[in-house]
Scaffold this active site. Sequence first.
Site, short mmCIF file in Angstrom:
data_model
loop_
_atom_site.label_atom_id
_atom_site.label_comp_id
_atom_site.label_asym_id
_atom_site.label_seq_id
_atom_site.Cartn_x
_atom_site.Cartn_y
_atom_site.Cartn_z
CD GLU A 1 -12.38 5.96 -4.75
OE1 GLU A 1 -11.60 5.60 -3.88
OE2 GLU A 1 -12.59 6.40 -5.44
CG ASP B 1 -13.83 6.67 -10.11
OD1 ASP B 1 -12.84 5.78 -9.13
OD2 ASP B 1 -12.54 7.09 -9.85
CG ASP C 1 -8.58 1.57 -9.56
OD1 ASP C 1 -8.18 1.27 -11.26
OD2 ASP C 1 -9.34 2.41 -9.44
#
Length: 502
Positions: A351, A304, A404
């Site tokens: 990400e 992330d 998300d």
Amino acid sequence: MWAFEPSVMFDRQSGVFLHLTSLPGPHGIGDLGAGARTFLDVLERAEQSLWQFCPVTPTVGVHGHSPYASPSAFAGNPLLVDLTALVDRGWLGANAIEDPPADPHTVHYDDVAAFKRDRLRMAFEGFEADASEDARAAFDAFRERESTWLEEYTVFAALKAAHDGAPWVEWPADLAGRDAGALAAARENHADAIRYHAFVQWIFDEQWRDLRAAADERGISLVGDLPIYVAWDSADVWANPGAFQLDEAGQPTAVAGVPPNPGDDGQRWGNPVYDWETLRADEYGWWRHRLDRLLSLVDIARIDHFKAFDEYWAIPADADDPAAGEWQPGPGADFFETVRAELGELPFIVEDLGFLDERMVSLRDQFEFPGMRVPHYADWCQEGHRYKPTVYPEHCVAYTSTHDTDTAVGFYETLPADQRECLEYALATDGEGIAWDLIEAVWHSEATLALTTVPDLLERDSEARLNRPGTDEGNWTWRVSADELDGDFVDRLASITRTALR
């Protein structure tokens, strides 16, 4: 310079994202029991080889049970423990799991947490009274094997409960400051609580490894998640204060977030940022232990906010405005070279949305980590836009939506009229089956890895969205029922997967 060949690390394949809490199950929340096996069967019938989910570390109510704000980067979430298996082992009475929180579509965390905490304590007492010698030996072996993180976490959890949930900086100074004598006394005074928390982690670990074996039998790889930051009020920060930018009182001097972008004001996440110089001097010891633990549980890990390994946005802790921050250098290539020397191949996807500057891309490409492509971020009226599926490169992981973002249907329904028209033209669709149109586009793209979500497979709108970044309430609660998983979408996804050669 060493780099792995993309085709060696990842084959052309596909899968589905579903967080563990969203699984069907009898106790108000998805867990590691029958619902997880049902989902593995669905994936196998749909000819999928990847199951992705959010972090499975403990969650707390003060952060809305976000899996990205955990009191431990190593421990498993007790709410995911399958209670039925504890009944089967004879440590919990069958009557104890009657009348549980039973909403099949929404996790009510306060009710679920209270219910599960009580039953886990009952199971621990049952274990202490009746466990076999083999079970006790397995428990002891787990405590020895995982002692690097388990000892600190269990003491932290016991002390936090003993101080009515107060942040660790509010504990007596000798405990907050980790005085050796005070910690030795605490281990003696709270021995039962420490053993209980170790028991819960052992049970989680055994159930997780059984689930991973079941996935492996079906040819399914587990894709876990690595949050870049940890919560300030965590065992990690308390036990390793030198790894973070803290003042003498243990308070962060700088916190994480992202700067303002066109159209938004940035975000102030509030997590303490790392002291990378101290970590580098220790050859990133805490991070190496963290990654070793994660990769013992999953086959692939999504990093992330990868940008922070290149440079991170540090906001003064006394500032509320994200714009008050500044970019600070991250550990860069030295981190991944050091970790790789210890752990070997790094099966990471990253990400990289939102901060595609040259330095970050260079770091990503140096180690051949696949980045993410999501059609929600496309300018559908711009030819060749990087987030349109027709231009995805081979070395990336493509999603129809993520935890998300909105669902595919919700995304389509809220698009401006001009973008919607361009999307319909690009996908040759009238929008009636937009979720499946996007699935087909992503599956037939050049991306090596392709993933969709259960809400997209079920063609759900924004009500099935899992998380809205920047909001504190109503997230992480969506669930799917077992009946909904027994649908026509399974055969349809299998057919698309075969056609797309995944």
